[in-house]
Write an enzyme that holds these catalytic residues in place. Structure first.
Site, short mmCIF file in Angstrom:
data_model
loop_
_atom_site.label_atom_id
_atom_site.label_comp_id
_atom_site.label_asym_id
_atom_site.label_seq_id
_atom_site.Cartn_x
_atom_site.Cartn_y
_atom_site.Cartn_z
N SER A 85 -11.23 0.11 2.89
CA SER A 85 -10.51 -0.26 4.11
C SER A 85 -9.97 0.99 4.80
CB SER A 85 -9.36 -1.20 3.78
OG SER A 85 -9.84 -2.42 3.26
N GLU A 90 -5.13 3.73 6.12
CA GLU A 90 -5.09 3.53 4.67
C GLU A 90 -5.86 4.64 3.97
OE1 GLU A 90 -6.37 0.10 1.44
OE2 GLU A 90 -5.43 -0.51 3.33
N ARG A 141 0.82 -1.22 0.00
CA ARG A 141 0.00 0.00 0.00
C ARG A 141 0.86 1.27 0.00
NH1 ARG A 141 -2.35 -3.69 -1.15
NH2 ARG A 141 -4.32 -4.52 -0.35
#
Length: 323
Positions: free
Chosen positions: A229, A299, A180
Site C-alpha cells: 500500500s 505509508e 500504522r
C-alpha cells in the site's frame, strides 16, 4: 553514484566484529521496488551481541539506518548515507514456542513465516500476517495490519538495541501504537519480539490463511515490483477510493504506474527510477487533494539522497514536513 569509503574512516572499529561490512553496497536488489542507490556502508550483524558491540563503537554523529526486507521502502536514487544495518535471517530469523499461547520471533522473520509457525502451534490471530509482504521488525515499527487485525493486538514485548549499543525491553504499552504508527524512538533497532495468540485448530487457522491469500491474489498486484500500500487509509475512507475518484488508476510517470488492479499500489513496470515513483506518488496526492480535499499520507517509507534529477518537493511544499 558512490560515497566515500566509510571502512577507511572507521578502520579499527571493526576488530572482533563477526558480521559483514561492505562499502557502497547496491541496495536495489533487496527492495521490492528494485530501485535506489547504494548504502555507504552495509552492516549485517551476526547476532544481537555483534550488533550491540558495533553500535557502541560508532561515532555518535554517524548516521545509522536499519533496513528490513525492503517491501515497504523506497530508497532514493542517490542512496543512503552512513551505516545501513540489515539483520540477517541467520542471526535474527528464529522462531521459538514459549508456551502460554506465545511465540518469540526474530526481527528478520518474514511475516508470512510467523503466520505459518503460529498455525503449526495452534495459535489463532496471526493469519493476517500471511498477506503482509514484510518482516517482523517492520511490522513492529509501523504496527502493520490487515483484515481487521494489527500487530499491537499480538505483540507482548520486544527487544531492541539503541544507538549506543545498550539493550532494551519494551512492553506493548511502551510502543504507543496507533494506526500504522508506533511511538518508539527511531534510535532503537528492534531485534525480536514475543507475540501472543489465541488457541485454535490448525484446520481453522489454515482456512483463514487461505482466504487471506486468495483475497490478496485477486485484489493486489503481487507479481509486480511493488511496495504494498502506497498511502495510509484516510479517516473514514479508503485510499484507493479517493485515488480512483481522482482519475489516478493506471496513472504513469516514466516507468512508474499506479496499478490498474489496485490503485493504491505503485508498481515499477521495469524501467522506473526512485525519482519516477516518488514523483508519481506526489502527483497522486496533489490530484486527490484537488479532487476531494483529502490529504493522503505516505505509508511507503522514502529514504536517502536524491539522484541527479534532484529532490521532489511535496505537493504542499513548505507547509508539509519531509520524511
Amino acid at each position: 553514484m558512490s560515497f566515500p569509503d566509510l571502512l577507511q574512516e572507521i578502520s579499527g572499529l571493526g576488530e572482533g566484529i563477526r558480521g559483514s561490512l561492505v562499502a557502497n553496497q547496491p541496495l536495489a536488489a533487496v527492495t521490492w521496488f528494485r530501485v535506489g542507490g547504494p548504502a555507504q556502508l552495509l552492516f549485517q550483524p551476526a547476532d544481537e551481541d555483534d550488533l550491540a558491540l558495533f553500535l557502541s563503537r560508532l561515532p555518535e554523529d554517524m548516521p545509522v539506518l536499519p533496513v528490513g526486507l525492503g517491501s515497504n521502502l523506497l530508497i532514493r536514487d542517490g542512496g543512503l548515507e552512513g551505516v545501513v544495518i540489515r539483520l540477517s535471517a541467520k542471526g535474527f530469523g528464529s522462531i521459538e514456542e514459549l508456551g502460554g499461547n506465545r511465540l518469540r520471533a526474530g526481527a528478520a522473520v518474514p511475516d508470512k513465516r510467523l503466520a505459518e509457525a503460529a498455525a503449526k502451534a495452534g495459535l489463532g490471530g496471526f493469519a493476517f500476517y500471511t498477506g503482509i509482504p514484510g518482516g517482523v521488525g517492520g511490522a513492529l515499527r509501523m504496527n502493520a495490519g490487515a483484515h481487521g487485525t494489527e500487530t499491537c493486538q499480538r505483540m507482548v514485548e520486544l527487544t531492541a538495541v539503541d544507538r549506543k549499543g545498550a539493550r532494551h525491553v519494551l512492553t506493548n504499552a511502551d510502543m504507543d501504537y496507533a494506526y500504522r504508527h508506533s511511538g518508539a524512538s527511531k534510535d532503537l533497532i528492534f531485534t525480536g519480539a514475543v507475540f501472543e495468540g489465541l488457541p485454535a485448530s490448525e484446520e481453522t487457522i489454515r482456512t483463514e490463511m487461505a482466504e487471506v491469500v486468495a483475497h490478496r491474489e485477486k485484489a493486489q498486484p503481487i507479481r509486480e515490483k511493488t511496495g504494498g500500500s502506497t498511502f495510509k487509509n484516510p479517516p473514514g475512507n479508503s485510499a484507493w477510493k479517493v485515488i480512483d475518484a481522482a482519475g489516478c488508476r493506471g496513472l504513469t510517470i516514466g516507468g512508474a504506474q499506479m496499478s490498474e488492479l489496485h490503485c493504491n499500489f505503485m508498481i515499477n513496470t521495469g524501467s522506473a527510477t526512485a525519482h519516477d515513483l516518488e514523483l508519481l506518488g506526489e502527483t497522486v496526492r496533489q490530484r486527490v487533494f484537488a479532487d476531494s480535499g483529502v490529504k493522503l499520507e505516505w505509508e511507503i517509507k522514502r529514504l536517502g539522497k536524491p539522484g541527479g534529477e534532484g529532490a521532489i518537493k511535496p505537493f504542499l511544499g513548505s507547509l508539509e514536513e519531509q520524511d
